[in-house]
Design an enzyme around this catalytic site. Structure first.
Site, PDB file in Angstrom:
ATOM      1  N   LYS A   1       5.811  33.134 111.562  1.00  0.00           N
ATOM      2  CA  LYS A   1       6.055  33.375 112.985  1.00  0.00           C
ATOM      3  C   LYS A   1       7.255  32.542 113.419  1.00  0.00           C
ATOM      4  O   LYS A   1       7.266  31.317 113.259  1.00  0.00           O
ATOM      5  CB  LYS A   1       4.819  32.984 113.804  1.00  0.00           C
ATOM      6  CG  LYS A   1       4.906  33.304 115.286  1.00  0.00           C
ATOM      7  CD  LYS A   1       3.566  32.999 115.966  1.00  0.00           C
ATOM      8  CE  LYS A   1       3.590  33.369 117.432  1.00  0.00           C
ATOM      9  NZ  LYS A   1       2.276  33.106 118.086  1.00  0.00           N
TER      10      LYS A   1
ATOM     11  N   ILE B   1       6.902  42.181 110.828  1.00  0.00           N
ATOM     12  CA  ILE B   1       5.644  42.929 110.885  1.00  0.00           C
ATOM     13  C   ILE B   1       4.997  42.841 112.266  1.00  0.00           C
ATOM     14  O   ILE B   1       3.954  43.444 112.501  1.00  0.00           O
ATOM     15  CB  ILE B   1       4.656  42.428 109.821  1.00  0.00           C
ATOM     16  CG1 ILE B   1       4.427  40.915 109.946  1.00  0.00           C
ATOM     17  CG2 ILE B   1       5.139  42.781 108.421  1.00  0.00           C
ATOM     18  CD1 ILE B   1       3.391  40.361 108.965  1.00  0.00           C
TER      19      ILE B   1
ATOM     20  N   ASP C   1      -9.549  33.532 125.215  1.00  0.00           N
ATOM     21  CA  ASP C   1      -8.940  34.859 125.101  1.00  0.00           C
ATOM     22  C   ASP C   1      -9.562  35.627 123.931  1.00  0.00           C
ATOM     23  O   ASP C   1      -8.861  36.189 123.094  1.00  0.00           O
ATOM     24  CB  ASP C   1      -7.424  34.743 124.931  1.00  0.00           C
ATOM     25  CG  ASP C   1      -6.699  36.038 125.310  1.00  0.00           C
ATOM     26  OD1 ASP C   1      -7.301  36.883 126.003  1.00  0.00           O
ATOM     27  OD2 ASP C   1      -5.533  36.212 124.912  1.00  0.00           O
TER      28      ASP C   1
ATOM     29  N   VAL D   1       7.135  38.004 113.995  1.00  0.00           N
ATOM     30  CA  VAL D   1       6.337  37.636 112.826  1.00  0.00           C
ATOM     31  C   VAL D   1       6.876  38.415 111.630  1.00  0.00           C
ATOM     32  O   VAL D   1       7.018  39.640 111.685  1.00  0.00           O
ATOM     33  CB  VAL D   1       4.845  37.937 113.032  1.00  0.00           C
ATOM     34  CG1 VAL D   1       4.051  37.556 111.778  1.00  0.00           C
ATOM     35  CG2 VAL D   1       4.311  37.187 114.244  1.00  0.00           C
TER      36      VAL D   1
END
Length: 355
Positions: free
Chosen positions: A67, A39, A162, A47
């Protein structure tokens, strides 16, 4: 490799504000998972949609995200960043911070089990439902939850570094989680960062500002590493001077504009021009009436308070949470309803014969 798999070695002190985890931890055994279709893709990771099968025969299987990172493909120096991310996510216990549910090594591949966030990121939701920018109530609902998670990191001595819409993950129940803690860092000491050359303003970059290696230095509350995604970076970070958690507040303000306008300010500028404008130009502001939606004066003032060039004049995450603008934010269920309504609207407008 053993250091990567020992996620609990990172932070032994209890986190301030930690709560009971309502989502159960999964196992660290590969045989308890069934791998589904991919996905998401990264430069060294994939992932997958997966299913966790609890040990009890009567227990219901749980959908999750898995992941898988190929450690042999990681850029030089990034293994330590990966350790930091997974360790921080494994120990954080807050309803608005993504947490590792299980992890294990299989050869040179690290597997990390996470809660499946079905709606994707705030950027994904915006792109398919509100490409010109979101309604104020939707923006405020997303930002309030992100701010709760950010405050949790800050009071525990971490900076995210971030913050952007792509790192705000949304689940079907309207929960928003802070994700991508790969460049999050403790404020209790300065360390070396790792070079990752990037040419696009939308890609996270990490540059070392010291010309020569130096020993680790104790420096409470400040850092110097050039880390983050350029459009969202605070001026002090770009300038290479010391910064603290207030740099996240600047990024939070840029994210607010991103969600309201459909993209981050200056996102189409060349990389070097962008950096000089962040430092030298006036901070971007919210156009209350010029976009798809109209916005309140309180929203504009909130954004402006975050985008002050002097870091010492920016509010903290805790102070922002106490403002009427965020205290009056709607619950996650409103986000669910808004997304469903927009889905219905888009489906009807794209298929007029169904009317």
């Amino acid at each position: 490799m053993a250091a990567v798999s020992r996620l609990s070695d990172f932070h032994t002190a209890p986190f301030i504000g930690a709560v009971k985890d309502e989502w159960q931890l999964f196992s660290d055994r590969s045989e308890d998972y069934t791998l589904g279709p991919p996905i998401g893709f990264g430069s060294s990771s994939i992932v997958y949609h997966a299913t966790y099968h609890p040990k009890g025969s009567q227990d219901t299987p749980i959908p999750c995200a898995l992941k898988v990172l190929d450690l042999d493909k990681l850029p030089p120096g990034s293994l330590r960043l990966l350790q930091r991310e997974t360790q921080l996510m494994s120990l954080s216990k807050h309803p608005n911070v993504l947490r590792v549910r299980g992890s294990w090594m299989n050869g040179h591949k690290l597997h990390i089990a996470l809660r499946l966030m079905n709606a994707g990121s705030a950027a994904d939701v915006m792109n398919y439902a509100w490409p010109g920018g979101m309604e104020e109530d939707v923006v405020r609902c997303i930002l309030k939850q992100a701010l709760e998670g950010l405050n949790y990191l800050h009071v525990n001595g971490f900076i995210h570094r971030d913050i952007k819409a792509a790192n705000l993950l949304i689940d079907d129940d309207g929960t928003v989680l802070l994700g991508d803690l790969g460049v999050a860092a403790p404020l209790i000491e300065e360390d070396h960062s790792y070079v990752n050359e990037a040419s696009k303003a939308s890609r996270a970059v990490i540059f070392d500002l010291d010309s020569e290696p130096a020993p680790r230095r104790s420096r409470v509350g400040k850092r110097r590493s050039f880390v983050g995604t350029p459009c969202w970076m605070a001026p002090e970070l770009v300038s290479g001077i010391q910064y603290d958690s207030s740099a996240d507040i600047w990024s939070f303000g840029i994210t607010a504009l991103e969600l309201a306008q459909g993209r981050a300010p200056r996102s189409r500028e060349p990389f070097r021009t962008l950096l000089s404008h962040i430092v030298e130009a006036a901070p971007p502001t919210l156009d209350r009436d010029g976009g798809v939606h109209k916005y309140s004066r309180a929203f504009k003032e909130t954004v402006e308070s975050c985008l002050v060039k002097d870091p010492s004049l920016r509010p903290t995450a805790a102070q922002l949470l106490q403002t009427p603008f965020f205290r009056n934010a709607k619950k996650g269920s409103h986000l669910v309803g808004a997304i469903l309504r927009m889905h219905l609207f888009l489906s009807l407008t794209s298929c007029p014969d169904s009317l």
